[in-house]
Design a protein around this motif. Structure first.
Motif, PDB file in Angstrom:
ATOM      1  N   CYS A  10       0.868  -1.188   0.000  1.00  0.00           N
ATOM      2  CA  CYS A  10       0.000   0.000   0.000  1.00  0.00           C
ATOM      3  C   CYS A  10       0.905   1.239   0.000  1.00  0.00           C
ATOM      4  CB  CYS A  10      -0.931  -0.030   1.213  1.00  0.00           C
ATOM      5  SG  CYS A  10      -2.163   1.289   1.158  1.00  0.00           S
ATOM      6  N   VAL A  11       1.627   1.375  -1.126  1.00  0.00           N
ATOM      7  CA  VAL A  11       2.598   2.450  -1.288  1.00  0.00           C
ATOM      8  C   VAL A  11       2.502   2.952  -2.730  1.00  0.00           C
ATOM      9  CG1 VAL A  11       5.059   3.053  -1.239  1.00  0.00           C
ATOM     10  CG2 VAL A  11       4.145   1.417   0.431  1.00  0.00           C
ATOM     11  N   PHE A  12       2.309   4.259  -2.876  1.00  0.00           N
ATOM     12  CA  PHE A  12       2.285   4.853  -4.209  1.00  0.00           C
ATOM     13  C   PHE A  12       3.569   4.472  -4.945  1.00  0.00           C
ATOM     14  CE2 PHE A  12      -0.664   7.644  -1.941  1.00  0.00           C
ATOM     15  CZ  PHE A  12      -1.698   7.750  -2.858  1.00  0.00           C
ATOM     16  N   GLY A  13       3.441   4.133  -6.217  1.00  0.00           N
ATOM     17  CA  GLY A  13       4.605   3.764  -7.031  1.00  0.00           C
ATOM     18  C   GLY A  13       4.999   2.317  -6.847  1.00  0.00           C
ATOM     19  N   GLU A  14       5.273   1.893  -5.627  1.00  0.00           N
ATOM     20  CA  GLU A  14       5.686   0.514  -5.380  1.00  0.00           C
ATOM     21  C   GLU A  14       4.581  -0.476  -5.759  1.00  0.00           C
ATOM     22  OE1 GLU A  14       7.391  -0.285  -1.513  1.00  0.00           O
ATOM     23  OE2 GLU A  14       8.454   1.648  -1.537  1.00  0.00           O
ATOM     24  N   ALA A  15       3.336  -0.114  -5.500  1.00  0.00           N
ATOM     25  CA  ALA A  15       2.220  -0.993  -5.868  1.00  0.00           C
ATOM     26  C   ALA A  15       2.183  -1.191  -7.379  1.00  0.00           C
ATOM     27  CB  ALA A  15       0.897  -0.416  -5.370  1.00  0.00           C
ATOM     28  N   VAL A  16       2.417  -0.123  -8.114  1.00  0.00           N
ATOM     29  CA  VAL A  16       2.385  -0.187  -9.583  1.00  0.00           C
ATOM     30  C   VAL A  16       3.553  -1.015 -10.110  1.00  0.00           C
ATOM     31  CG1 VAL A  16       2.530   1.215 -11.678  1.00  0.00           C
ATOM     32  CG2 VAL A  16       1.091   1.949  -9.771  1.00  0.00           C
ATOM     33  N   THR A  17       4.714  -0.858  -9.509  1.00  0.00           N
ATOM     34  CA  THR A  17       5.879  -1.649  -9.923  1.00  0.00           C
ATOM     35  C   THR A  17       5.620  -3.136  -9.702  1.00  0.00           C
ATOM     36  OG1 THR A  17       7.391   0.177  -9.439  1.00  0.00           O
ATOM     37  CG2 THR A  17       8.349  -2.041  -9.519  1.00  0.00           C
ATOM     38  N   ALA A  18       5.115  -3.482  -8.521  1.00  0.00           N
ATOM     39  CA  ALA A  18       4.817  -4.885  -8.224  1.00  0.00           C
ATOM     40  C   ALA A  18       3.725  -5.428  -9.152  1.00  0.00           C
ATOM     41  CB  ALA A  18       4.404  -5.036  -6.763  1.00  0.00           C
ATOM     42  N   LEU A  19       2.726  -4.603  -9.436  1.00  0.00           N
ATOM     43  CA  LEU A  19       1.664  -5.003 -10.350  1.00  0.00           C
ATOM     44  C   LEU A  19       2.230  -5.269 -11.745  1.00  0.00           C
ATOM     45  CD1 LEU A  19      -1.361  -5.392 -11.087  1.00  0.00           C
ATOM     46  CD2 LEU A  19      -1.434  -2.923 -11.510  1.00  0.00           C
ATOM     47  N   GLY A  20       3.060  -4.365 -12.243  1.00  0.00           N
ATOM     48  CA  GLY A  20       3.666  -4.530 -13.569  1.00  0.00           C
ATOM     49  C   GLY A  20       4.495  -5.797 -13.661  1.00  0.00           C
ATOM     50  N   GLU A  21       5.262  -6.088 -12.620  1.00  0.00           N
ATOM     51  CA  GLU A  21       6.063  -7.315 -12.600  1.00  0.00           C
ATOM     52  C   GLU A  21       5.160  -8.541 -12.637  1.00  0.00           C
ATOM     53  OE1 GLU A  21       8.464  -6.814  -9.086  1.00  0.00           O
ATOM     54  OE2 GLU A  21       9.751  -5.314 -10.065  1.00  0.00           O
ATOM     55  N   ALA A  22       4.079  -8.514 -11.875  1.00  0.00           N
ATOM     56  CA  ALA A  22       3.139  -9.642 -11.869  1.00  0.00           C
ATOM     57  C   ALA A  22       2.489  -9.820 -13.235  1.00  0.00           C
ATOM     58  CB  ALA A  22       2.080  -9.446 -10.786  1.00  0.00           C
ATOM     59  N   LEU A  23       2.110  -8.721 -13.871  1.00  0.00           N
ATOM     60  CA  LEU A  23       1.522  -8.813 -15.208  1.00  0.00           C
ATOM     61  C   LEU A  23       2.506  -9.433 -16.189  1.00  0.00           C
ATOM     62  CD1 LEU A  23      -0.301  -5.351 -15.461  1.00  0.00           C
ATOM     63  CD2 LEU A  23      -1.370  -7.601 -15.148  1.00  0.00           C
ATOM     64  N   ASP A  24       3.769  -9.018 -16.111  1.00  0.00           N
ATOM     65  CA  ASP A  24       4.789  -9.558 -17.020  1.00  0.00           C
ATOM     66  C   ASP A  24       5.033 -11.041 -16.790  1.00  0.00           C
ATOM     67  OD1 ASP A  24       5.116  -7.077 -18.211  1.00  0.00           O
ATOM     68  OD2 ASP A  24       6.909  -6.561 -17.047  1.00  0.00           O
ATOM     69  N   VAL A  25       5.101 -11.459 -15.542  1.00  0.00           N
ATOM     70  CA  VAL A  25       5.389 -12.856 -15.212  1.00  0.00           C
ATOM     71  C   VAL A  25       4.191 -13.758 -15.488  1.00  0.00           C
ATOM     72  CG1 VAL A  25       5.875 -14.445 -13.289  1.00  0.00           C
ATOM     73  CG2 VAL A  25       7.178 -12.326 -13.516  1.00  0.00           C
ATOM     74  N   LEU A  26       3.014 -13.308 -15.091  1.00  0.00           N
ATOM     75  CA  LEU A  26       1.830 -14.167 -15.168  1.00  0.00           C
ATOM     76  C   LEU A  26       1.079 -14.070 -16.489  1.00  0.00           C
ATOM     77  CD1 LEU A  26       0.536 -13.508 -11.546  1.00  0.00           C
ATOM     78  CD2 LEU A  26       1.779 -15.522 -12.370  1.00  0.00           C
ATOM     79  N   GLY A  27       1.133 -12.913 -17.154  1.00  0.00           N
ATOM     80  CA  GLY A  27       0.410 -12.742 -18.415  1.00  0.00           C
ATOM     81  C   GLY A  27      -1.062 -13.085 -18.327  1.00  0.00           C
ATOM     82  N   PRO A  28      -1.783 -12.549 -17.336  1.00  0.00           N
ATOM     83  CA  PRO A  28      -3.176 -12.957 -17.118  1.00  0.00           C
ATOM     84  C   PRO A  28      -4.148 -12.442 -18.182  1.00  0.00           C
ATOM     85  CG  PRO A  28      -2.661 -11.095 -15.734  1.00  0.00           C
ATOM     86  CD  PRO A  28      -1.371 -11.493 -16.418  1.00  0.00           C
ATOM     87  N   ASP A  29      -5.239 -13.180 -18.335  1.00  0.00           N
ATOM     88  CA  ASP A  29      -6.348 -12.736 -19.180  1.00  0.00           C
ATOM     89  C   ASP A  29      -7.308 -11.857 -18.389  1.00  0.00           C
ATOM     90  OD1 ASP A  29      -5.482 -14.222 -21.414  1.00  0.00           O
ATOM     91  OD2 ASP A  29      -6.457 -16.024 -20.627  1.00  0.00           O
ATOM     92  N   LEU A  30      -7.330 -12.054 -17.063  1.00  0.00           N
ATOM     93  CA  LEU A  30      -8.245 -11.330 -16.195  1.00  0.00           C
ATOM     94  C   LEU A  30      -7.506 -10.942 -14.918  1.00  0.00           C
ATOM     95  CD1 LEU A  30     -11.271 -10.498 -15.672  1.00  0.00           C
ATOM     96  CD2 LEU A  30     -11.452 -12.639 -14.398  1.00  0.00           C
ATOM     97  N   VAL A  31      -7.660  -9.670 -14.529  1.00  0.00           N
ATOM     98  CA  VAL A  31      -7.055  -9.182 -13.286  1.00  0.00           C
ATOM     99  C   VAL A  31      -8.143  -8.507 -12.462  1.00  0.00           C
ATOM    100  CG1 VAL A  31      -5.322  -7.679 -12.239  1.00  0.00           C
ATOM    101  CG2 VAL A  31      -4.856  -8.751 -14.463  1.00  0.00           C
ATOM    102  N   VAL A  32      -8.321  -8.995 -11.239  1.00  0.00           N
ATOM    103  CA  VAL A  32      -9.250  -8.371 -10.300  1.00  0.00           C
ATOM    104  C   VAL A  32      -8.411  -7.895  -9.121  1.00  0.00           C
ATOM    105  CG1 VAL A  32     -11.276  -8.642  -8.843  1.00  0.00           C
ATOM    106  CG2 VAL A  32     -11.134  -9.903 -11.004  1.00  0.00           C
ATOM    107  N   CYS A  33      -8.163  -6.604  -9.061  1.00  0.00           N
ATOM    108  CA  CYS A  33      -7.435  -6.034  -7.930  1.00  0.00           C
ATOM    109  C   CYS A  33      -8.428  -5.808  -6.794  1.00  0.00           C
ATOM    110  CB  CYS A  33      -6.784  -4.712  -8.316  1.00  0.00           C
ATOM    111  SG  CYS A  33      -5.381  -4.886  -9.435  1.00  0.00           S
ATOM    112  N   ILE A  34      -7.945  -5.986  -5.579  1.00  0.00           N
ATOM    113  CA  ILE A  34      -8.802  -5.869  -4.399  1.00  0.00           C
ATOM    114  C   ILE A  34      -8.121  -4.956  -3.391  1.00  0.00           C
ATOM    115  CG2 ILE A  34      -9.940  -7.143  -2.537  1.00  0.00           C
ATOM    116  CD1 ILE A  34      -9.507  -9.659  -4.414  1.00  0.00           C
TER     117      ILE A  34
END
Length: 179
Positions: A10-34
């Motif tokens: 729950c940190v500005f910037g860091e959340a986006v970096t972690a999200l981007g890394e997850a998107l790159d690694v997982l390549g999901p078709d659907l993302v539900v952030c909570i």
């Protein structure tokens, strides 16, 4: 269907970096952030992410951006690509209190939601969105009247995911707000 959970800070910037890394690694078709929205008593299906960070309180690293863009020169807003109305109907029919929320605010949850939707513009076919959940009863201070929801009710998130995978396009249901 494989499901992966990734905890974002729950940190500005860091959340986006972690999200981007997850998107790159997982390549999901659907993302539900909570995210958690203390004070809300329902599962809130977020409709719109705005390109604005305006933190009323510091994040977990002490950052408190005011009137900053999430993405420099990005669009003013993105709409969820989840079928929020169909998910609302499915979650409600499953017995969980739910609502469509017109904006995810201007704190870290909106920051993450906006960054997600911006990232998905370069991932054809991938869809995503954001859901806010209430406090768990144990998080409510003694004597407080703040609404909460038992963890077992978070099964509503699975209902959102299943509905999002099955429903395209969204249903036309009245779920707007007057304020």
């Amino acid at each position: 269907m494989a499901v992966e959970a990734v905890e974002l800070p729950c940190v500005f910037g860091e959340a986006v970096t972690a999200l981007g890394e997850a998107l790159d690694v997982l390549g999901p078709d659907l993302v539900v952030c909570i995210g958690q929205a203390g004070g809300r008593g329902r599962v809130s299906l977020e409709r719109i992410a705005i390109n604005c960070d305006d933190a009323p309180i510091p994040d977990n690293a002490g950052n408190q951006p005011v009137d900053c863009q999430v993405v420099t020169d990005g669009p003013a807003a993105y709409c969820s690509s989840l079928p929020v109305k169909a998910a609302l109907q499915a979650v409600t029919m499953a017995g969980f209190p739910a609502e469509v929320s017109q904006t995810a605010g201007a704190y870290v949850c909106n920051h993450t939601f906006y960054a997600l939707m911006h990232a998905l513009t370069s991932r054809p076919g991938a869809r995503g969105g954001f859901v806010h959940v209430p406090f768990e009863p144990g998080q409510v201070p003694a004597g407080s009247a703040a609404p909460s929801m038992p963890v077992e009710s978070m099964e509503a998130i699975a209902v959102v995911a299943r509905t999002s995978l099955a429903q395209r396009p969204d249903r036309r249901l009245a779920a707007g707000s007057t304020h």
